[in-house]
Design an enzyme around this catalytic site. Structure first.
Site, mmCIF file in Angstrom:
data_model
loop_
_atom_site.group_PDB
_atom_site.id
_atom_site.type_symbol
_atom_site.label_atom_id
_atom_site.label_comp_id
_atom_site.label_asym_id
_atom_site.label_seq_id
_atom_site.Cartn_x
_atom_site.Cartn_y
_atom_site.Cartn_z
ATOM 1 C CB SER A 100 -0.911 0.006 1.230
ATOM 2 O OG SER A 100 -1.880 -1.003 1.091
ATOM 3 N NE ARG A 147 -2.320 4.879 0.564
ATOM 4 C CZ ARG A 147 -2.979 3.762 0.286
ATOM 5 N NH1 ARG A 147 -2.328 2.728 -0.220
ATOM 6 N NH2 ARG A 147 -4.278 3.666 0.500
ATOM 7 N NE ARG A 202 -10.905 -5.930 -6.782
ATOM 8 C CZ ARG A 202 -9.721 -5.723 -6.209
ATOM 9 N NH1 ARG A 202 -8.610 -6.138 -6.820
ATOM 10 N NH2 ARG A 202 -9.646 -5.114 -5.052
ATOM 11 C CB SER A 205 -13.137 0.154 -2.888
ATOM 12 O OG SER A 205 -11.732 0.315 -2.841
ATOM 13 C CB SER A 206 -10.821 3.090 1.398
ATOM 14 O OG SER A 206 -9.721 2.239 1.132
ATOM 15 C CB SER A 259 -10.891 0.175 3.828
ATOM 16 O OG SER A 259 -10.951 -1.215 3.700
ATOM 17 C CG ASP A 270 -6.162 -6.530 2.207
ATOM 18 O OD1 ASP A 270 -7.315 -6.641 1.745
ATOM 19 O OD2 ASP A 270 -5.304 -5.766 1.729
ATOM 20 N NE ARG A 286 -8.510 -11.616 -1.087
ATOM 21 C CZ ARG A 286 -7.721 -10.543 -1.063
ATOM 22 N NH1 ARG A 286 -7.926 -9.584 -0.187
ATOM 23 N NH2 ARG A 286 -6.731 -10.433 -1.919
ATOM 24 N NE ARG A 334 -3.987 -9.129 0.749
ATOM 25 C CZ ARG A 334 -2.754 -8.648 0.943
ATOM 26 N NH1 ARG A 334 -1.908 -9.279 1.717
ATOM 27 N NH2 ARG A 334 -2.365 -7.527 0.367
HETATM 28 O O1 LIG Z 1 -5.655 1.499 -0.326
HETATM 29 C C1 LIG Z 1 -5.104 0.394 -0.281
HETATM 30 O O2 LIG Z 1 -3.855 0.274 -0.366
HETATM 31 C C2 LIG Z 1 -5.940 -0.815 -0.098
HETATM 32 C C3 LIG Z 1 -7.222 -0.696 0.380
HETATM 33 C C4 LIG Z 1 -8.070 -1.863 0.734
HETATM 34 O O3 LIG Z 1 -9.104 -1.972 -0.209
HETATM 35 P P1 LIG Z 1 -10.623 -1.465 0.082
HETATM 36 O O4 LIG Z 1 -10.578 -0.055 0.428
HETATM 37 O O5 LIG Z 1 -11.287 -1.733 -1.230
HETATM 38 O O6 LIG Z 1 -11.159 -2.324 1.190
HETATM 39 C C5 LIG Z 1 -7.262 -3.169 0.739
HETATM 40 O O7 LIG Z 1 -8.144 -4.266 0.741
HETATM 41 C C6 LIG Z 1 -6.336 -3.249 -0.438
HETATM 42 O O8 LIG Z 1 -5.617 -4.457 -0.433
HETATM 43 C C7 LIG Z 1 -5.328 -2.129 -0.409
HETATM 44 C C1 LIG Z 2 -7.193 -6.476 -2.614
HETATM 45 C C2 LIG Z 2 -5.883 -6.302 -2.747
HETATM 46 O O1 LIG Z 2 -5.277 -5.416 -3.571
HETATM 47 P P1 LIG Z 2 -5.922 -4.520 -4.721
HETATM 48 O O2 LIG Z 2 -7.259 -4.045 -4.251
HETATM 49 O O3 LIG Z 2 -4.948 -3.414 -4.913
HETATM 50 O O4 LIG Z 2 -6.029 -5.375 -5.949
HETATM 51 C C3 LIG Z 2 -4.952 -7.078 -1.911
HETATM 52 O O5 LIG Z 2 -3.735 -6.845 -1.970
HETATM 53 O O6 LIG Z 2 -5.404 -7.964 -1.162
#
Ligand SMILES: O=C(O)C1=C[C@@H](OP(=O)(O)O)[C@@H](O)[C@H](O)C1
Ligand SMILES: C=C(OP(=O)(O)O)C(=O)O
EC number: 2.5.1.19
Length: 425
Positions: free
Chosen positions: A22, A26, A123, A167-168, A195, A309, A340, A382
């Protein structure tokens, strides 16, 4: 597809966590937007990070890669505000890349075509679709599971209303782009805000690169326009989401020390520590590492809204804990690389666990030992890594298909697994 035969064997030893995927995304994004040169060190290479790099190059950044140890690389980034070098944005399977970069691609007024693999095209993108259509901007799905998705700005500043329960990554994506617009903007979050910790990671990366956002209310972000990203050089911190696999393995096995993760981190997946402690794990924080001792775990109630996650590996811990574990607020798990909740329920059941799938989570009744079985990764890193840890506590071999899926986030996983005593035939 690669199949591995995993033999039971309790894991023990010391391992260094890869750097946070993450934060890697960024830092690379912020560096690519900064006028000047940044050096981003200690980035653990993965397919998702490679996708972000590719797309940032399409947006005009120059990125070069230097050598590093154990899959870690240093990236030299010469950035600038988005300026099209190529219209093709190949996001691989990375949801973060797709959702972080759509608003950035809408800054320069050129048309970009987003493509991707696996389940990425299925997605959700509706929050962006709605925002773009409201602004009369081009947002057009292709015929092949959303792809190629063509997007064209110019995005204008304004008041953006985003649902908090899809999703964030939509909020983070807007937060990267809006500071580069001339005027001020606001982002309002509606519904339950899940999130959230990932938005905090975005704000922290922005501030590292000299960009400031005000959170006037818990659900209202104010972004001043006319800001500039400043170059920055530094390392990416260790990844709690990945450390979680070996923390659980250590509790279920013979104890493991993890190097490279800091308990001062803002990562939401740091929640693995209090969650495992509540389950009865014995943890110890040393100056160089975090150690988990062999522990007999018991079932608890886990709210996954801020740490989605962690759910696959927590479901393994729960499957081998005494009593019942209830995982709640995890409906978003169905919108990841695979469903999942369904995947973990299905594969752990094949291994003799008692897992009940609920619309928003899992109920798991622990057993003392899992069984050898054929299990599938559902093309999800995962899920693959979680089943590998489950295999350490089974009474026979686990034949795991799709083991190459770990490339998405943790290509070194199988080497680290073997270095801790994992037996792969
Ligand atoms: O901003 C990020 O780096 C992430 C946000 C999360 O997603 P969601 O916000 O869709 O839950 C997480 O599940 C993903 O693996 C990474
Ligand atoms: C959901 C994941 O990543 P992304 O949303 O970036 O595909 C993850 O790493 O579990």
């Amino acid at each position: 597809m690669t199949t591995l035969t995993l033999m039971p064997s309790l894991l023990a030893g010391t391992v260094t966590a890869p750097s946070s995927k993450s934060m890697g995304h960024r830092f690379l994004i912020c560096a690519a937007l900064a006028q000047g040169e940044s050096w981003i060190r200690d980035v653990s290479f993965s397919k998702d990070i490679a996708a972000t790099r590719r797309c940032l190059e399409a947006l005009g950044a120059t990125i070069m890669e230097g050598p590093g140890e154990k899959g870690r690389k240093t990236y030299f980034v010469k950035g600038q505000p988005p300026h099209q070098k190529s219209p093709l944005m190949d996001c691989g399977e990375s949801g973060s890349t797709l959702r972080f970069l759509i608003p950035l691609a809408a800054l320069d007024g050129n048309c970009y075509n987003f493509i991707g693999e696996g389940e990425l095209g299925t997605r959700p993108l509706t929050p962006y679709e709605t925002l773009f259509k409201e602004e009369n901007l081009h947002f057009h799905y292709g015929s092949e599971r959303h792809f190629p998705l063509s997007v064209q700005g110019p995005l204008k500043s304004g008041h953006f209303v985003v649902p908090g329960d899809v999703s964030s990554q939509f909020i983070s994506g807007l937060l990267f782009a809006l500071p580069l617009l001339q005027r001020d903007s606001t982002i309002e979050i509606t519904g339950s805000f899940e999130s959230q910790s990932y938005v905090a990671l975005t704000l922290s990366a922005l501030s590292t690169f000299g960009v400031h956002v005000f959170q006037d209310e818990p659900r209202l972000y104010r972004v001043l326009g006319g800001q500039a990203y400043r170059p920055y050089s530094g390392s990416v911190e260790g990844d709690f989401s990945q450390a979680a696999f070996f923390l659980v393995a250590g509790a279920l096995g013979k104890g493991i020390s993890i190097r490279g993760v800091k308990t001062s981190s803002l990562q939401g997946d740091k929640a693995i520590l209090p969650i495992l402690q509540r389950m009865g794990a014995k943890l110890e924080e040393g100056p160089e590492s975090l150690t988990i001792h062999p522990s007999s775990l018991h079932g608890i109630r886990i709210d996954a809204s801020d740490c989605p996650d962690l759910v696959p590996i927590l479901s393994v811990a729960a499957a081998l804990a005494k009593g019942t574990t209830e995982i709640i607020h995890a409906e978003r798990l169905r919108l990841k690389e695979c469903d999942r909740l369904k995947a973990m329920a299905s594969e752990l059941t094949k291994m003799g666990a008692h897992v009940e799938e609920r619309p928003d989570g899992l109920i798991i009744r622990g057993v003392p030992m899992l069984h050898g079985a054929g299990a599938d990764s559902w093309n999800d890193h995962r899920v693959a890594m979680s089943l590998a840890i489950a295999a350490t506590r089974s009474d026979g071999p686990v034949i795991l298909t799709g083991s190459e899926s770990v490339q998405k986030s943790y290509p070194q996983f199988w080497q680290d697994y073997e270095s801790l005593g994992g037996k792969i035939k």
